[in-house]
Write an enzyme that holds these catalytic residues in place. Structure first.
Site, PDB file in Angstrom:
ATOM      1  N   CYS A  92      68.307   6.711   4.355  1.00  0.00           N
ATOM      2  CA  CYS A  92      68.878   7.831   5.121  1.00  0.00           C
ATOM      3  C   CYS A  92      69.407   7.462   6.519  1.00  0.00           C
ATOM      4  O   CYS A  92      70.444   6.842   6.631  1.00  0.00           O
ATOM      5  CB  CYS A  92      67.852   8.963   5.193  1.00  0.00           C
ATOM      6  SG  CYS A  92      68.649  10.585   5.322  1.00  0.00           S
ATOM      7  N   GLU A 150      65.142  10.052  -1.298  1.00  0.00           N
ATOM      8  CA  GLU A 150      64.089  10.068  -0.280  1.00  0.00           C
ATOM      9  C   GLU A 150      63.332  11.396  -0.380  1.00  0.00           C
ATOM     10  O   GLU A 150      63.954  12.436  -0.621  1.00  0.00           O
ATOM     11  CB  GLU A 150      64.739   9.952   1.108  1.00  0.00           C
ATOM     12  CG  GLU A 150      63.743   9.913   2.256  1.00  0.00           C
ATOM     13  CD  GLU A 150      64.422   9.956   3.625  1.00  0.00           C
ATOM     14  OE1 GLU A 150      65.545  10.478   3.744  1.00  0.00           O
ATOM     15  OE2 GLU A 150      63.812   9.466   4.587  1.00  0.00           O
ATOM     16  N   LYS A 154      60.859   2.448   6.070  1.00  0.00           N
ATOM     17  CA  LYS A 154      62.001   2.978   6.847  1.00  0.00           C
ATOM     18  C   LYS A 154      61.820   2.650   8.328  1.00  0.00           C
ATOM     19  O   LYS A 154      60.816   3.030   8.941  1.00  0.00           O
ATOM     20  CB  LYS A 154      62.105   4.489   6.640  1.00  0.00           C
ATOM     21  CG  LYS A 154      63.327   5.125   7.295  1.00  0.00           C
ATOM     22  CD  LYS A 154      63.358   6.621   6.990  1.00  0.00           C
ATOM     23  CE  LYS A 154      64.575   7.316   7.534  1.00  0.00           C
ATOM     24  NZ  LYS A 154      64.498   8.777   7.283  1.00  0.00           N
TER      25      LYS A 154
END
Ligand SMILES: *[C@@H]1O[C@H](CO)[C@@H](O)[C@H](O)[C@H]1NC(C)=O
Ligand SMILES: *[C@@H]1O[C@H](CO)[C@@H](O)[C@H](O)[C@H]1NC(C)=O
Ligand SMILES: *[C@@H]1O[C@H](CO)[C@@H](O)[C@H](O)[C@H]1NC(C)=O
Ligand SMILES: *[C@@H]1O[C@H](CO)[C@@H](O)[C@H](O)[C@H]1NC(C)=O
Length: 501
Positions: free
Chosen positions: A212, A80, A179
């Site tokens: 994440c 990321e 995300k």
């Protein structure tokens, strides 16, 4: 005659494509990348300057992709923020963004670069995949124009998304994931309106992808595994380690073990930000990991994985995380409990006063049981058993149930829960369990120096005990059963930047 043979021929052909193409195992690669950061991020740079910086990072990733492909890797994951870094505002990230189409359009940017406007980053990533015949996973930024007909359209007239992209070994865009659970400091990006569970099929199993902070979530993290039944998860992160419970390698490997799925985790590398810790994790074992606080270099890792671990005889059985703990009576103790903080959550602790013993500590509905034996009770090191049952509310909101045994920072009990790096006390035996109200519990063991305990030294029993397997004394920093109670979560984990209306 010909017409009657034709369907048979087609069916036979289809079956053979499947049997020739399908692989029982594949080689996974992850690259921990020391991102080259932009010179400035407080004021906007030109598109040319942004591209110059991104190309410098892609040059480094290109070397990793080539090296991985030469060693037979089928897929490589990069981190990321791996192409432009992480400190931006909405305006200063803008020159780095490209419009990324829905993969349904069936696009190979490498061979058709003009089709969706100016997209040099997607073109280059696609060519890397195509020229090296390898799936390439990267994290870049997507921009989508919007206008007043959409009441949620931001005042600057566009949505900006933190986005993972996957190009297959022919360079085709096969996945795009926005995300969903942004982390609090990501003010440069918008939350997507709806969650999407992005999955795709390959000759080496079914893949899911998320980013994440998503790993704390039910949507999409648990959904892609439990509902979409993926075999492997692609996981770009920019994760800064915070001991005792949120260090990348122990947390990610614990998640893969508990969710019983392959996890390919690629982290950024920056020691001053405590960003390091990437790995390839299988349901039954940590295949390879990298943790390096000494140098500023990137690192490539490869490992062979089962393409469809669910259909293997070695696939681990499901764990009933509270079975043992509910079947035993709490151990009594004359000692009093005391409070301690871990990452803004107040745990209830009890000190381990002797070299061997049995303890129970409870908070709200959670009771944690520990049986342990140390080689010796050192006077200069204090260990405590802690319990937490509550909503975590800082940098995101999510409900936790935690049982943990840890070394306090110094012998002052007020430091129990604070980060500590090394330990001399050795545990010969341990058994930790808790009365969890969830099926999602991530078991961690961290040794002195932030190292993982090798699997042969411990086991997770089907009744929910995290237990030592050999009598080999281990210098333990942290034992933890980290439970997530999704039914008690608010609708979104992340706290987005609040927009004034
Ligand atoms: C950042 O600054 C250095 C030194 O002035 C320069 O060499 C480099 O090209 C700059 N990087 C970018 C991406 O502009
Ligand atoms: C802006 O709104 C009009 C209708 O008012 C619509 O036709 C157009 O597609 C919109 N543009 C974008 C970029 O959403
Ligand atoms: C690590 O990140 C910090 C904060 O973004 C930055 O100031 C520093 O230059 C980075 N270190 C390296 C080696 O790039
Ligand atoms: C701990 O409990 C076990 C039974 O659960 C018992 O056999 C053992 O003696 C106890 N240990 C101590 C030190 O009290």
């Amino acid at each position: 005659m010909i017409t009657s043979y034709f369907p048979k021929y087609v069916a036979l052909f289809a079956i053979c494509v499947l049997c020739v193409g399908a692989l029982d195992t594949f080689i996974a690669a992850v690259y921990e990348h020391a991102v080259i950061l932009p010179n400035r991020t407080e004021t906007p740079v030109s598109k040319e300057e942004a591209l110059l910086l991104m190309n410098k990072n892609i040059d480094v990733l290109e070397n990793a992709v080539k090296l991985a492909a030469r060693q037979g890797a089928h897929i490589i994951v990069t981190p990321e923020d791996g192409i432009y870094g992480w400190v931006f505002t909405r305006e200063t990230i803008y020159p780095y963004l490209e419009d990324i189409p829905d993969p349904e359009v069936n696009w190979i940017p490498c061979t058709d670069p003009q089709r969706f406007g100016y997209t040099p980053v997607q073109q280059r990533l696609s060519c890397l995949a195509k020229d090296n015949s390898i799936y390439v996973v990267a994290n870049i930024g997507d921009k989508k124009p919007c206008n007043a007909s959409d009441p949620q359209c931001p005042p600057d007239g566009r949505y900006q998304y933190n986005t993972d992209v996957v190009f297959d070994s022919e360079g085709r865009l096969v996945a795009r994931y926005h995300k969903y659970n942004l982390f609090a400091p990501e003010i440069q990006f918008d939350f997507p309106k709806d969650s999407e569970s992005v999955t795709f099929e390959t000759p080496f199993g079914k893949f899911g992808i998320f980013t994440c902070f998503d790993i704390f979530s039910h949507t999409p993290a648990v959904v892609v595994v439990d509902e979409f039944q993926v075999d492997s998860v692609l996981y770009p992160v920019a994760w800064y380690n915070t001991l005792p419970l949120l260090s990348a390698v122990p947390f990610h490997s614990a998640w893969a073990r508990a969710m019983r799925v392959n996890l390919l985790a690629a982290n950024t590398h920056n020691t001053s930000m405590h960003m390091t810790g990437s790995g390839i994790y299988a349901p039954e074992a940590v295949k390879v990991y990298h943790y390096d606080m000494e140098t500023e270099s990137g690192q490539l890792m490869l490992s062979e994985l089962k393409s469809r671990p669910r259909s293997e005889p070695t696939y681990p059985a499901a764990v009933d995380w509270s079975a043992y703990a509910r079947s035993v009576k709490p151990f009594s103790s004359e000692q009093s409990n005391f409070p301690g903080m871990i990452y803004f959550d107040e745990l209830t602790f009890i000190e381990l006063k002797r070299n061997t013993g049995n303890y129970t500590v409870c908070q709200k509905d959670l009771c944690c049981h520990l049986t342990y034996k140390m080689s010796e009770k050192r006077t200069d090191e204090v260990y405590a058993l802690g319990a937490f049952d509550g909503l975590h509310t800082v940098e995101g909101q999510y409900y936790l149930q935690i049982c943990t045994l840890l070394k306090c920072q110094i012998s002052d009990l007020r430091t129990c829960g604070e980060p500590v790096g090394s330990a001399f006390t050795k545990l010969e035996e341990f058994s930790l369990s808790g009365t969890f109200a969830t099926r999602y519990v991530f078991p961690q063991i961290i040794l002195s120096g932030s190292q993982l305990a090798p699997e042969r030294y411990y086991e997770v029993l089907r009744d929910g005990r995290l237990r030592s397997r050999s009598r080999t004394p281990l210098p333990v920093l942290v034992l933890a059963l980290y439970g997530r109670v999704f039914d008690k979560d608010p609708p979104r984990l992340g706290q987005g930047p609040r927009r004034l209306e």
